[in-house]
Design an enzyme around this catalytic site. Structure first.
Site, short mmCIF file in Angstrom:
data_model
loop_
_atom_site.label_atom_id
_atom_site.label_comp_id
_atom_site.label_asym_id
_atom_site.label_seq_id
_atom_site.Cartn_x
_atom_site.Cartn_y
_atom_site.Cartn_z
N ASP A 74 2.99 -15.67 6.55
CA ASP A 74 4.21 -15.42 5.82
C ASP A 74 3.25 -15.43 4.28
O ASP A 74 2.73 -16.41 3.96
CB ASP A 74 5.32 -16.51 5.96
CG ASP A 74 6.59 -15.88 5.43
OD1 ASP A 74 7.03 -14.96 6.11
OD2 ASP A 74 7.10 -16.23 4.47
N LYS A 180 -11.01 -7.00 -1.51
CA LYS A 180 -9.55 -7.67 -1.51
C LYS A 180 -9.76 -8.85 -0.76
O LYS A 180 -9.44 -9.87 -0.91
CB LYS A 180 -8.63 -6.77 -1.20
CG LYS A 180 -7.15 -7.59 -1.05
CD LYS A 180 -6.00 -6.56 -0.79
CE LYS A 180 -4.71 -7.43 -0.74
NZ LYS A 180 -3.67 -6.59 0.06
P1 ITT Z 1 5.80 -9.95 9.52
O1 ITT Z 1 7.06 -10.85 9.17
O2 ITT Z 1 5.84 -9.11 10.76
O3 ITT Z 1 4.41 -10.63 9.50
P2 ITT Z 1 6.55 -8.80 6.96
O4 ITT Z 1 6.33 -7.58 6.14
O5 ITT Z 1 8.22 -8.99 7.12
O6 ITT Z 1 5.70 -8.61 8.40
P3 ITT Z 1 6.64 -11.30 5.29
O7 ITT Z 1 7.85 -11.62 5.49
O8 ITT Z 1 5.57 -12.31 5.43
O9 ITT Z 1 6.03 -10.11 6.36
O10 ITT Z 1 6.63 -10.62 3.87
C1 ITT Z 1 5.49 -10.21 3.06
C2 ITT Z 1 5.66 -9.21 2.17
O11 ITT Z 1 5.13 -9.71 1.05
C3 ITT Z 1 4.99 -7.95 2.47
O12 ITT Z 1 5.91 -6.98 3.27
C4 ITT Z 1 4.48 -7.50 1.20
O13 ITT Z 1 5.76 -6.48 0.46
C5 ITT Z 1 4.23 -8.55 0.44
N1 ITT Z 1 2.75 -9.09 0.59
C6 ITT Z 1 2.17 -9.80 1.31
N2 ITT Z 1 0.74 -9.88 1.16
C7 ITT Z 1 0.45 -8.76 0.39
C8 ITT Z 1 -0.63 -8.27 -0.04
O14 ITT Z 1 -1.82 -8.60 0.32
N3 ITT Z 1 -0.43 -6.87 -0.92
C9 ITT Z 1 0.67 -6.65 -1.15
N4 ITT Z 1 1.99 -7.15 -0.94
C10 ITT Z 1 2.02 -8.25 -0.16
#
Ligand code: ITT
Length: 206
Positions: A74, A180
């Protein structure tokens, strides 16, 4: 806690995350699957108020459902001038059906008029490992940066094009994946996780 061949389900459907995690964990004798391999597993409602709560909720659900060790990520972007938003709302910041561009555009719009020295932010990644036996571990990584006034770079995913990483003089959207992963929130958390797995192996308890 983990048994050979270290089969592990990544509790994510986010391809951007999966690609980064797979690249970093390959070579660690881990047979990595993800929810992309298990379309029948329903989505978890991410209603926690912290990254830790949401990561544990996702990992527990997937481990219980599949009877396999699960690793959930997350993560999100916390912007100081926005009181930490989008934070745990990062994936949904522009509402249902939106895409990465709409989400980072909302952040840019909310930051109009914010002076350069106040545009500080950090990416946070919390990984939760849960096994069918009920063992649970948390690994947390963070990476500091600045929010630009417009996107730069076409690489990465999510908010990468607006996140400027000062030590390398470029956005995450301009970085190649290996670079990265060396500096990012996810890279830091994954390094802790990989060290933990190596520790288990050398102590013979994996
Ligand atoms: P899962 O729950 O299926 O893993 P999700 O996209 O819903 O996928 P999250 O709730 O953890 O996951 O949301 C994380 C969001 O934060 C992701 O969709 C991106 O918009 C942002 N994010 C996280 N890590 C990032 C990164 O390395 N680079 C850019 N944006 C990132």
């Amino acid at each position: 806690m983990l048994t050979k061949p270290y089969k592990l389900v990544l509790a994510t459907r986010n391809r951007g995350k999966f690609v980064e995690i797979e690249k970093l964990l390959c070579g660690n004798e881990i047979d990595l699957l993800s929810l992309i391999d298990f379309p029948e597993v329903p989505d978890v409602v991410e209603d926690g108020s912290t990254f830790e709560e949401n990561a544990l909720k996702k990992a527990r659900f997937v481990s219980n459902t599949l009877g396999l060790p699960a690793l959930a990520d997350d993560s999100g972007l916390c912007v100081d001038a926005l009181s930490g938003r989008p934070g745990v709302m990062s994936a949904r910041y522009a509402g249902p059906g939106s895409d990465d561009r709409l989400r980072y555009t909302r952040v840019l719009d909310e930051m109009i008029g914010v002076e350069d020295h106040l545009r500080t932010a950090r990416f946070v990644c919390v990984l939760a490992l849960v096994t069918p036996e009920g063992d649970e571990r948390i690994f947390r990584g963070a990476c500091e940066g600045l929010i630009l006034k417009e996107p730069v770079g076409k690489g990465g995913f999510g908010y990468d094009p607006i996140f400027f990483f000062e030590p390398h003089g470029m956005t995450f959207g301009q970085m190649d994946l290996d670079t990265k992963n060396l500096v990012s929130h996810r890279g830091i958390a994954l390094k802790m996780f990989a060290d933990f797995v190596k520790g288990l192996k050398s102590s013979g308890s994996a």
